[in-house]
Scaffold this motif. Sequence first.
Motif, PDB file in Angstrom:
ATOM      1  N   SER A   1      -9.395 -10.923   4.261  1.00 27.42           N
ATOM      2  CA  SER A   1      -8.262 -11.765   3.882  1.00 27.42           C
ATOM      3  C   SER A   1      -8.803 -13.081   3.351  1.00 27.42           C
ATOM      4  O   SER A   1      -9.666 -13.704   3.967  1.00 27.42           O
ATOM      5  CB  SER A   1      -7.347 -12.026   5.081  1.00 27.42           C
ATOM      6  OG  SER A   1      -6.738 -10.828   5.527  1.00 27.42           O
TER       7      SER A   1
ATOM      8  N   VAL B   1       3.555  -4.735   1.901  1.00 25.66           N
ATOM      9  CA  VAL B   1       3.202  -3.349   1.593  1.00 25.66           C
ATOM     10  C   VAL B   1       4.310  -2.398   2.036  1.00 25.66           C
ATOM     11  O   VAL B   1       4.358  -1.243   1.639  1.00 25.66           O
ATOM     12  CB  VAL B   1       1.842  -2.973   2.228  1.00 25.66           C
ATOM     13  CG1 VAL B   1       1.424  -1.546   1.890  1.00 25.66           C
ATOM     14  CG2 VAL B   1       0.753  -3.931   1.737  1.00 25.66           C
TER      15      VAL B   1
ATOM     16  N   LYS C   1      -3.838  -7.450  -2.651  1.00 22.29           N
ATOM     17  CA  LYS C   1      -2.442  -7.635  -2.246  1.00 22.29           C
ATOM     18  C   LYS C   1      -2.155  -9.126  -2.025  1.00 22.29           C
ATOM     19  O   LYS C   1      -2.342  -9.664  -0.938  1.00 22.29           O
ATOM     20  CB  LYS C   1      -2.191  -6.824  -0.961  1.00 22.29           C
ATOM     21  CG  LYS C   1      -0.707  -6.614  -0.632  1.00 22.29           C
ATOM     22  CD  LYS C   1      -0.129  -7.844   0.005  1.00 22.29           C
ATOM     23  CE  LYS C   1       1.345  -7.712   0.271  1.00 22.29           C
ATOM     24  NZ  LYS C   1       1.996  -9.026   0.395  1.00 22.29           N
TER      25      LYS C   1
ATOM     26  N   PRO D   1      -6.555  -4.475   6.088  1.00 22.39           N
ATOM     27  CA  PRO D   1      -7.361  -5.004   4.982  1.00 22.39           C
ATOM     28  C   PRO D   1      -8.809  -5.233   5.388  1.00 22.39           C
ATOM     29  O   PRO D   1      -9.098  -5.561   6.538  1.00 22.39           O
ATOM     30  CB  PRO D   1      -6.675  -6.331   4.653  1.00 22.39           C
ATOM     31  CG  PRO D   1      -5.315  -6.237   5.257  1.00 22.39           C
ATOM     32  CD  PRO D   1      -5.469  -5.378   6.469  1.00 22.39           C
TER      33      PRO D   1
ATOM     34  N   ASN E   1      -6.639  -8.737   1.066  1.00 22.31           N
ATOM     35  CA  ASN E   1      -5.394  -9.428   1.366  1.00 22.31           C
ATOM     36  C   ASN E   1      -5.475 -10.883   0.893  1.00 22.31           C
ATOM     37  O   ASN E   1      -6.394 -11.609   1.279  1.00 22.31           O
ATOM     38  CB  ASN E   1      -5.192  -9.359   2.891  1.00 22.31           C
ATOM     39  CG  ASN E   1      -3.859  -9.871   3.362  1.00 22.31           C
ATOM     40  OD1 ASN E   1      -2.884  -9.880   2.638  1.00 22.31           O
ATOM     41  ND2 ASN E   1      -3.811 -10.303   4.627  1.00 22.31           N
TER      42      ASN E   1
ATOM     43  N   ASP F   1       2.253  -5.943  -5.136  1.00 25.78           N
ATOM     44  CA  ASP F   1       3.000  -6.291  -3.937  1.00 25.78           C
ATOM     45  C   ASP F   1       4.410  -5.744  -4.118  1.00 25.78           C
ATOM     46  O   ASP F   1       4.812  -5.367  -5.219  1.00 25.78           O
ATOM     47  CB  ASP F   1       3.036  -7.813  -3.759  1.00 25.78           C
ATOM     48  CG  ASP F   1       3.530  -8.247  -2.381  1.00 25.78           C
ATOM     49  OD1 ASP F   1       3.662  -7.387  -1.504  1.00 25.78           O
ATOM     50  OD2 ASP F   1       3.773  -9.457  -2.196  1.00 25.78           O
TER      51      ASP F   1
ATOM     52  N   SER G   1      -1.086   1.804  -1.664  1.00 26.06           N
ATOM     53  CA  SER G   1      -1.943   1.275  -0.592  1.00 26.06           C
ATOM     54  C   SER G   1      -2.665   2.376   0.159  1.00 26.06           C
ATOM     55  O   SER G   1      -3.674   2.122   0.817  1.00 26.06           O
ATOM     56  CB  SER G   1      -1.111   0.436   0.387  1.00 26.06           C
ATOM     57  OG  SER G   1      -0.248   1.254   1.167  1.00 26.06           O
TER      58      SER G   1
ATOM     59  N   HIS H   1       0.416  -4.766   9.761  1.00 25.91           N
ATOM     60  CA  HIS H   1      -0.897  -5.259   9.358  1.00 25.91           C
ATOM     61  C   HIS H   1      -2.016  -4.324   9.806  1.00 25.91           C
ATOM     62  O   HIS H   1      -2.920  -3.986   9.036  1.00 25.91           O
ATOM     63  CB  HIS H   1      -1.197  -6.652   9.921  1.00 25.91           C
ATOM     64  CG  HIS H   1      -2.603  -7.067   9.594  1.00 25.91           C
ATOM     65  ND1 HIS H   1      -3.669  -6.727  10.403  1.00 25.91           N
ATOM     66  CD2 HIS H   1      -3.118  -7.715   8.522  1.00 25.91           C
ATOM     67  CE1 HIS H   1      -4.777  -7.151   9.848  1.00 25.91           C
ATOM     68  NE2 HIS H   1      -4.471  -7.760   8.717  1.00 25.91           N
TER      69      HIS H   1
ATOM     70  N   VAL I   1      -2.197  -1.208   7.697  1.00 28.47           N
ATOM     71  CA  VAL I   1      -2.765  -1.462   6.369  1.00 28.47           C
ATOM     72  C   VAL I   1      -4.257  -1.756   6.472  1.00 28.47           C
ATOM     73  O   VAL I   1      -5.056  -1.311   5.651  1.00 28.47           O
ATOM     74  CB  VAL I   1      -2.036  -2.638   5.681  1.00 28.47           C
ATOM     75  CG1 VAL I   1      -2.695  -2.998   4.351  1.00 28.47           C
ATOM     76  CG2 VAL I   1      -0.567  -2.287   5.464  1.00 28.47           C
TER      77      VAL I   1
ATOM     78  N   THR J   1       0.766  -8.778   4.845  1.00 32.16           N
ATOM     79  CA  THR J   1       0.726  -7.328   4.630  1.00 32.16           C
ATOM     80  C   THR J   1       2.103  -6.688   4.775  1.00 32.16           C
ATOM     81  O   THR J   1       2.284  -5.524   4.419  1.00 32.16           O
ATOM     82  CB  THR J   1      -0.254  -6.644   5.607  1.00 32.16           C
ATOM     83  OG1 THR J   1       0.070  -7.039   6.945  1.00 32.16           O
ATOM     84  CG2 THR J   1      -1.691  -7.034   5.303  1.00 32.16           C
TER      85      THR J   1
END
Length: 357
Positions: A201, A166, A41, A198, A144, A79, A136, A193, A196, A163
């Motif tokens: 990052s 998303v 992403k 991740p 990320n 994205d 996602s 965030h 999601v 994020t």
Amino acid sequence: MEVYLGKCFDYEDVHYVVREAFEALGGLKSIVSSGEKILVKPNLLKGSSPEKAVTTHPDFIIAVVKELESAGVHVIVGDSPGGPSSRKILAKFYKMSGWDRIPEETGAELNYDLSEERTSFPEGRVLKSIPLLKVSRDVDGVINLPKLKTHALTVFTGAVKNTYGVVPGLNKSAFHGQFRGSKKFNSMLMDVHDAVSPRLSIMDGVLGMDGDGPAGGNPVASNMVLASRDPYALDFAACKAVGIPSKKVPIFDLSGRDFSDIKYVKLDPGAFEIKFDHPHGDSVFWWMPEFVGDVFSNIYVRRPRLLAEKCISCGRCEEICPEDALVVDDLPSISWWRCIRCYCCAEICPEDALKPR
């Protein structure tokens, strides 16, 4: 909290630095497993050529994708840009940003599925249910790839805020209207965030942006790549490296984290002699009681101003405004009493005709 911080002076060499970042944080096998499907992403705010530093650079994305593919991972890159979106708009933005090279040079696919899935998030600070891109939720994990940029509203935009992409299309501008005030808005960003979540990052700071980011600022050769499993620590390190005072970025205090124990891998922020010009943003008043902060914001925070000679009357600013503060006839007309200084209009404008002034 470990943060990798390395120097990179050219996108031609970025694959060496990306590989080093993965190795420094425990190696690929500690992050992904062979056979997994991973969403990469990056930042696609809008279609923009790579040298403008609005989006994550395609060479940076390709370097990360190739590393993941070397571990047997199937990669989807995608994205959700701001404003109304469609397959046609996505294809246009991917091409403008150079991302159409990604499936040509790797085995990754670009995501065109804009369907959303509402995700329950009972532990949220202000959001208990969040609309997210369905892709996602269908993958095994998310990597990320934020861009190192300033932000006219939140002062800084990095791993945590990236994020937000998303959240599909116009849901993002609706949240600007729903979560007014810096504390609420930043708490919402943190909820998105954390939902999601991740795995890692990796920040593209080879070419960053200062000034009136995230779309209308100035490209800056910041010559750095940052990576961490902890996005808050990564953002803190990035701010420290480019001279943005952490007290002006609310997510650091709101997270309740102590950043004094960050372990820097390879370099520390002091190795970079750079100071970003950053906007004041609404966030400077985040610590005040809400009603007091609103008053000060209304007086001191800049509003978007029209550069009439650049405007093409495309109407995208009117479509994205969460408060219906803009009406486009020949040129946009802005209702100052309705405007909440979210700068969605300035971010989405394809001609940079709206600037915080």
